[in-house]
Every structure is written in structure tokens, then in C-alpha cells.
Design an enzyme around this catalytic site. Structure first.
Site, mmCIF file in Angstrom:
data_model
loop_
_atom_site.group_PDB
_atom_site.id
_atom_site.type_symbol
_atom_site.label_atom_id
_atom_site.label_comp_id
_atom_site.label_asym_id
_atom_site.label_seq_id
_atom_site.Cartn_x
_atom_site.Cartn_y
_atom_site.Cartn_z
ATOM 1 N N SER A 122 7.623 5.316 6.359
ATOM 2 C CA SER A 122 7.152 3.785 7.246
ATOM 3 C C SER A 122 8.273 2.819 6.558
ATOM 4 O O SER A 122 9.038 3.079 5.767
ATOM 5 C CB SER A 122 6.227 3.221 5.877
ATOM 6 N N LYS A 174 0.108 8.796 4.198
ATOM 7 C CA LYS A 174 0.722 7.251 5.145
ATOM 8 C C LYS A 174 -0.423 7.541 6.047
ATOM 9 O O LYS A 174 -0.910 6.016 6.875
ATOM 10 C CB LYS A 174 1.163 8.146 5.480
ATOM 11 N N HIS A 177 -2.325 4.745 4.646
ATOM 12 C CA HIS A 177 -1.723 3.432 4.251
ATOM 13 C C HIS A 177 -1.799 2.679 5.616
ATOM 14 O O HIS A 177 -1.628 1.765 5.315
ATOM 15 C CB HIS A 177 -0.247 4.013 4.728
ATOM 16 N N ASN A 178 -1.197 3.079 6.774
ATOM 17 C CA ASN A 178 -1.489 3.111 7.895
ATOM 18 C C ASN A 178 -3.014 2.530 8.369
ATOM 19 O O ASN A 178 -3.339 1.271 8.777
ATOM 20 C CB ASN A 178 -0.957 3.890 9.445
ATOM 21 N N GLU A 181 -3.447 -0.373 7.093
ATOM 22 C CA GLU A 181 -2.353 -1.847 7.645
ATOM 23 C C GLU A 181 -2.945 -2.991 8.990
ATOM 24 O O GLU A 181 -3.008 -3.682 9.345
ATOM 25 C CB GLU A 181 -0.994 -1.128 8.662
#
Length: 303
Positions: A122, A174, A177-178, A181
């Protein structure tokens, strides 16, 4: 340390630059040779004209970082590398990938005793200056071997990167995480739309976004980027209301279903992206027809 960087798009090229500036020797290959030539001149990168050439310029145990779009191109490249590399070498997939694919690929490379690391990356286009947040999955020996590169890419040697677990854990982390987001972006966008809609107050969205950046609970890098954009253009007349989704949000929602975990914010944010991409708008047309059928409500027709 010398390593190869395969794929020199926006992320890969800047990662190669940061690695070079961190004292790492980089052998770079890209299907379009122009960026290879540019990085050779700008950063002293070692150019390669093929995947095989890049591997040939490394010493065992070799390290190859793949930074390519998710899907067929990554699968094909990893397949070629499996044939080119040997026992003890390390392959890192730093692009976006479904963690199930990473687990499968890890087992695939393990058949030849080649280490595989999945690196959730990221930082976007700002990573060159700010460093990259790296979530890496793999064996302890593999991570130890590539540690100098991770330290060079991260914001600091002892922070901004972490060995989060075995192969698959990096891309899983990840992915989540996204997904988060997606939800954060959706909340900010909806909030500013609500502020803009209150005509009687004539609110200055640039002023408010800048205000919130300082000591407010919602301060964040996403808010920083929003404030910078609104400073230059609050009307956004030249921007189409279409928001792409690159896959991680879908994978997060699917994982939530598999685990039976409620993710209403993330899944709704994903659905809103789908709706923005719906050029035909068929479901909304049908909703208008339903209202007309049961209540006689007017239906707006195209002129």
C-alpha cells in the site's frame, strides 16, 4: 543486495527508484523498454531485455519481485519464473492478488524448493516519497533474506512493514485493508455530499475538509487527499460519477460470507461502486415503472 523488479508500471517503477535510493542494486524488466531505459539513466538501475535476462543477472540465492496486474499476466510470469529459478531462490508477488491464489502459488513454488512471499503493498503513487506499507507472508528464512529490500521500501527500517504470517497472510491482510478503505472512502464521500446539499449555509467544503484535518477524530490520509482536491475544485464538473473496483472489495465481501461475519459498511460501499458503474441503470428504470404501476407516479422519459 541485488534483486530483480519485474513490472515497471507506476508502482513498480517508483519501487525500483526507492530501492536504488536505499542502496539496493536493481535489475529491472518491463515489456515496454522505454521505462527500463529511463530508469537505467535516472537511477542507475541495471536493465534487462527479458525475464530470463533479468534472472541471469542475479546471483544465488536470487530474489525476484513481481509487480504486475492481478490475473493472467502475473500467473504467466510466475510460471516462467518457476522454470528459471532454483532451490533457495525467492519470488515475491507485490501486486494485488487473491490470497487463495497466493497460497496455491506458494505450494507450487515449494515443489521446487523455491521460496514464495506474498507482499500486500500500500502507498500508491506517494510511496516513492513516503515509503510503502508492506504486509508480507512467507517463511521466516525468506523474509529474513529480503529484509534489506523491505526496509528500503518501507517508511522506516523498523516500522511500516511486517511479517504477518505464512504464505497467503500478506495478501489476505491487504485484502481486508482495502475493504476498510472502501468503507472509509464511502463515508467521506457521503458526508461531503450531505454538506454540499445544505444550500442555505453555503458551506465551503475546502474550508471544512482542511478544518477536519487538524485534531479531529476523522483526520486521515484520505481526508488529506480530499482536502487537497477540494482546494482546487469543489464542483467536480469534469469528473464522471463512476468508481471502479479493482477486486479486493469483492474478495473481502466473499470472505465475509464464507466466515459468516457481518460487514455491512464494506459490502454496501462495494455495492455503491457497482451502482456507479451501471451505465444502463436497468434496475432504477424498473423501480420507476413499479412506482408508476402501484401508485400512478410519473415516470421521467428520455427526450
Amino acid at each position: 543486495m541485488r534483486m530483480a523488479m519485474i513490472g515497471l508500471g507506476k508502482m513498480g517503477a517508483n519501487m525500483a527508484r526507492r530501492l536504488r535510493r536505499g542502496g539496493i542494486e536493481v535489475v529491472g524488466f518491463n515489456r515496454s523498454p522505454e521505462i527500463v531505459d529511463a530508469l537505467v539513466k535516472e537511477e542507475g538501475m541495471i536493465g534487462a531485455d527479458s525475464l530470463a535476462d533479468a534472472v541471469a543477472q542475479l546471483k544465488a540465492p536470487r530474489v525476484v519481485w513481481v509487480m504486475l496486474p492481478s490475473g493472467a499476466v502475473t500467473e504467466e510470469t510466475l510460471g516462467e519464473l518457476r522454470d528459471l529459478l532454483s532451490k533457495g531462490d525467492v519470488v515475491i508477488d507485490g501486486g494485488n492478488a487473491n490470497y487463495h491464489d497466493s497460497q496455491r502459488r506458494g505450494a507450487w513454488f515449494a515443489e521446487k524448493s523455491i521460496e514464495f512471499v506474498d507482499a500486500g503493498t500500500s502507498g500508491g503513487i506517494w510511496g516513492l516519497d513516503n515509503g510503502y506499507c508492506l504486509m508480507v507472508g512467507g517463511s521466516k528464512p525468506a523474509i529474513a533474506h529480503i529484509e534489506p529490500a523491505l526496509k528500503a521500501l518501507a517508511p522506516g527500517h523498523d516500522y511500516g512493514w511486517a511479517h504477518v504470517g505464512p504464505v497467503g497472510a500478506g495478501h489476505f491482510t491487504k485484502m481486508v485493508h482495502n475493504g476498510i478503505e472502501y468503507g472509509m472512502m464511502q463515508a467521506l464521500a457521503e458526508g461531503f455530499a450531505l454538506l454540499r446539499g445544505k444550500d442555505e449555509f453555503k458551506l465551503d467544503l475546502a474550508q471544512i475538509s482542511e478544518l477536519w484535518r487538524h485534531s479531529s477524530v476523522v483526520r486521515s490520509w484520505l481526508l488529506d487527499l480530499t482536502a487537497d482536491s477540494l482546494k482546487h475544485d469543489q464542483e467536480l464538473k469534469d469528473i464522471k460519477p463512476i468508481v471502479a473496483d479493482s477486486g479486493e472489495g469483492r474478495w473481502t465481501a466473499i470472505e465475509a460470507i464464507d466466515q459468516g461475519v457481518a460487514l455491512p459498511v464494506i459490502t454496501l460501499a462495494l455495492a455503491m461502486r457497482f451502482d456507479s458503474q451501471n451505465q444502463e441503470g436497468y434496475s432504477n428504470k424498473l423501480l420507476a415503472m413499479m412506482r408508476n404501476a402501484f401508485g400512478g407516479h410519473a415516470v421521467a422519459k428520455k427526450t
